[in-house]
Design an enzyme around this catalytic site. Structure first.
Site, mmCIF file in Angstrom:
data_model
loop_
_atom_site.group_PDB
_atom_site.id
_atom_site.type_symbol
_atom_site.label_atom_id
_atom_site.label_comp_id
_atom_site.label_asym_id
_atom_site.label_seq_id
_atom_site.Cartn_x
_atom_site.Cartn_y
_atom_site.Cartn_z
ATOM 1 N N PRO A 176 18.167 -11.912 -48.842
ATOM 2 C CA PRO A 176 19.575 -11.573 -48.629
ATOM 3 C C PRO A 176 19.962 -11.211 -47.206
ATOM 4 O O PRO A 176 21.157 -11.078 -46.930
ATOM 5 C CB PRO A 176 19.748 -10.341 -49.522
ATOM 6 C CG PRO A 176 18.412 -9.649 -49.432
ATOM 7 C CD PRO A 176 17.392 -10.752 -49.317
ATOM 8 N N THR A 177 18.988 -11.038 -46.277
ATOM 9 C CA THR A 177 19.363 -10.507 -44.963
ATOM 10 C C THR A 177 19.874 -11.602 -44.031
ATOM 11 O O THR A 177 19.744 -12.798 -44.315
ATOM 12 C CB THR A 177 18.157 -9.828 -44.277
ATOM 13 O OG1 THR A 177 17.160 -10.821 -44.015
ATOM 14 C CG2 THR A 177 17.568 -8.726 -45.145
ATOM 15 N N CYS A 178 20.441 -11.157 -42.888
ATOM 16 C CA CYS A 178 20.962 -12.086 -41.884
ATOM 17 C C CYS A 178 19.874 -12.496 -40.919
ATOM 18 O O CYS A 178 20.082 -12.536 -39.709
ATOM 19 C CB CYS A 178 22.075 -11.415 -41.089
ATOM 20 S SG CYS A 178 23.497 -11.050 -42.089
ATOM 21 N N ASP A 179 18.677 -12.730 -41.430
ATOM 22 C CA ASP A 179 17.554 -13.091 -40.571
ATOM 23 C C ASP A 179 17.097 -14.476 -40.977
ATOM 24 O O ASP A 179 16.849 -14.731 -42.156
ATOM 25 C CB ASP A 179 16.431 -12.056 -40.764
ATOM 26 C CG ASP A 179 15.241 -12.338 -39.867
ATOM 27 O OD1 ASP A 179 14.888 -11.442 -39.084
ATOM 28 O OD2 ASP A 179 14.662 -13.425 -39.951
ATOM 29 N N ASN A 196 18.611 -4.078 -41.970
ATOM 30 C CA ASN A 196 19.875 -4.704 -42.338
ATOM 31 C C ASN A 196 20.593 -3.927 -43.455
ATOM 32 O O ASN A 196 21.440 -4.455 -44.149
ATOM 33 C CB ASN A 196 19.637 -6.146 -42.805
ATOM 34 C CG ASN A 196 20.570 -7.160 -42.154
ATOM 35 O OD1 ASN A 196 20.554 -8.326 -42.520
ATOM 36 N ND2 ASN A 196 21.366 -6.753 -41.213
#
Ligand SMILES: *Cc1c(COP(=O)(O)O)cnc(C)c1O
Length: 407
Positions: free
Chosen positions: A347-350, A391
């Site tokens: 789910p993270t922006c990575d 995050n």
């Protein structure tokens, strides 16, 4: 959703009183029942203590003369440490925090092995004050520290062995050559320490039982080298490496035991050494289910595979999906519906927070946001690897159930 307290692990001891020995008496899937009843917020990990006990007893029976040190890093949930203390286990720890945890749960200091070769001098001193008398080493600098602040302790030296066959090898961070190990043990004896033995780790999730031979042969070489110089180590620490069940099939425990016994016989004959074993993954991996929720399902730009984004990813528990090394078995709310290929992501922006894109995974075409997805055999190296909140995603909470207790 029920009010549940986790992380330190609420123990969902169902209210019944009957405690049944063994596994599978009347409660075939206590984790599933817990999830169905409590519908906890996701992601979360649910551990079945009965399965951990069962694994411990299997290993106890298979290697009756080995001292079993649970590698706490695999899953440091206090309830698990407590269960294993009750079973008579010892512990392999890596830090002051893990020592505190074991002692707080009632472990005897003599049951603790400080198995990390990379440790601060003051942490060794602290452990010694707390009663720990068994230390791993693989360097002159560390050995000197042990001799000075933990005088008279037992030390074992870690040798570097071939990790081929391991899904998650250790690389070259730990261990030395057999020759260096012999030098260190001879020096340990000169410094007034007990030159107790040799350890190795054949790599975690080791799918080739024959790999133990590399370590056992190396240990025999160190023993011989030491004996020629008047020092007699007497313990072989087999380390970890025993597998859990992911998408690939792993050999049964019996195959590993046979390989170990044959290697010991070949290398040591009638002078069988004392044995120590440090299982992590094997004791807790299969005993845990990680429940996640689908955040979104999207079509990919090239129209090939759907992307399924879960609320669990690389940073809040699935560190071992790096390189797609560990491939968890999945179960979903819509199993049985027609399936199609997917890419699974966290789910993270990575950009690296992608779980599986090379490994083929098929999931039901009907799967959509809000559905649950369970990752099976996720009890090892998940919660203990989750970040403190990268995050804004919280560390993975852990709940414990006990499949030997009646509902
Ligand atoms: C991590 C570790 C283990 C446990 O390894 P598994 O493959 O999970 O059984 C054992 N010993 C040491 C020294 C470790 O660092």
């Amino acid at each position: 959703m029920t009010d549940l307290s986790a992380t330190t692990g609420v123990t969902d001891r169902p209210s019944g009183t009957a405690q049944e020995p063994g596994r599978g008496n009347g409660n075939p899937d206590p984790i599933r029942r817990f999830l169905d009843q409590h519908n906890p917020e996701t992601p979360c990990l649910v551990m079945d203590l009965a399965q951990v006990r069962d694994r411990y007893r299997q290993l106890r029976t298979a290697l009756p003369d080995a001292r079993i040190c649970y590698a706490v890093k695999a899953n440091p949930t206090p309830e698990i440490v407590g269960e294993l203390i009750a079973e008579g286990a010892s512990f392999d720890v890596a830090s002051p925090g893990e020592i505190e945890l074991c002692l707080a749960k009632g472990a005897a200091p003599e049951s603790i092995s400080y198995g990390n070769t990379i440790k601060k001098r003051r942490d060794i001193a602290r452990a010694f004050e707390q009663g720990v008398r068994l230390f791993a080493t693989d360097s002159d600098a560390d050995l000197t520290n042990i001799a000075e602040v933990a005088p008279g302790s037992q030390v074992f030296c870690r040798v570097l062995v071939d990790n081929t066959g391991s899904k998650t090898p250790f690389g070259r961070k730990f261990g030395c050559t057999p020759q260096q190990a012999a030098n260190l043990l001879v020096r340990a004896a000169e410094l007034g320490l007990d030159a107790y033995g040799v350890s190795f780790h054949i790599g975690s999730q080791q799918l080739d039982p024959a790999a133990y031979r590399h370590g056992i042969d190396a240990a025999a070489q160190v023993f011989a080298d030491c004996a020629a110089r008047g020092v007699r180590p007497r313990m072989v620490n087999l380390g970890g490496g025993l597998p859990a069940g992911y998408t690939e099939t792993a050999p049964p425990l019996a195959d590993y035991v046979t390989a170990v016994e044959q290697a010991l016989e070949r290398a040591f004959g009638p002078d069988r050494p004392e044995l120590l074993v440090e299982p992590g993954r094997f004791l807790v991996g299969d005993a845990g289910v990680l429940r996640s929720e689908v955040v979104l399902v999207t079509d990919s730009c090239d129209g090939q595979r759907r992307w399924v984004y879960l609320d669990i990813g690389r940073y809040n528990g699935l560190a071992e999906t790096e390189g797609e090394a560990i491939t968890y078995r999945l179960r979903t709310a819509r199993d049985g519906d027609p399936e199609g290929p997917v890419v699974l992501a966290g789910p993270t922006c990575d950009g690296d927070d992608v779980l599986y894109q090379r490994t083929r995974y098929d999931l039901p075409r009907t799967l959509r946001g809000g559905d649950w997805v369970d990752l099976l055999s996720a009890g090892a190296y998940t919660a203990s690897y989750s970040s403190v909140g990268f995050n804004g995603f919280t560390p993975l909470p852990t709940y414990c159930v006990d499949g030997d207790q009646r509902p």
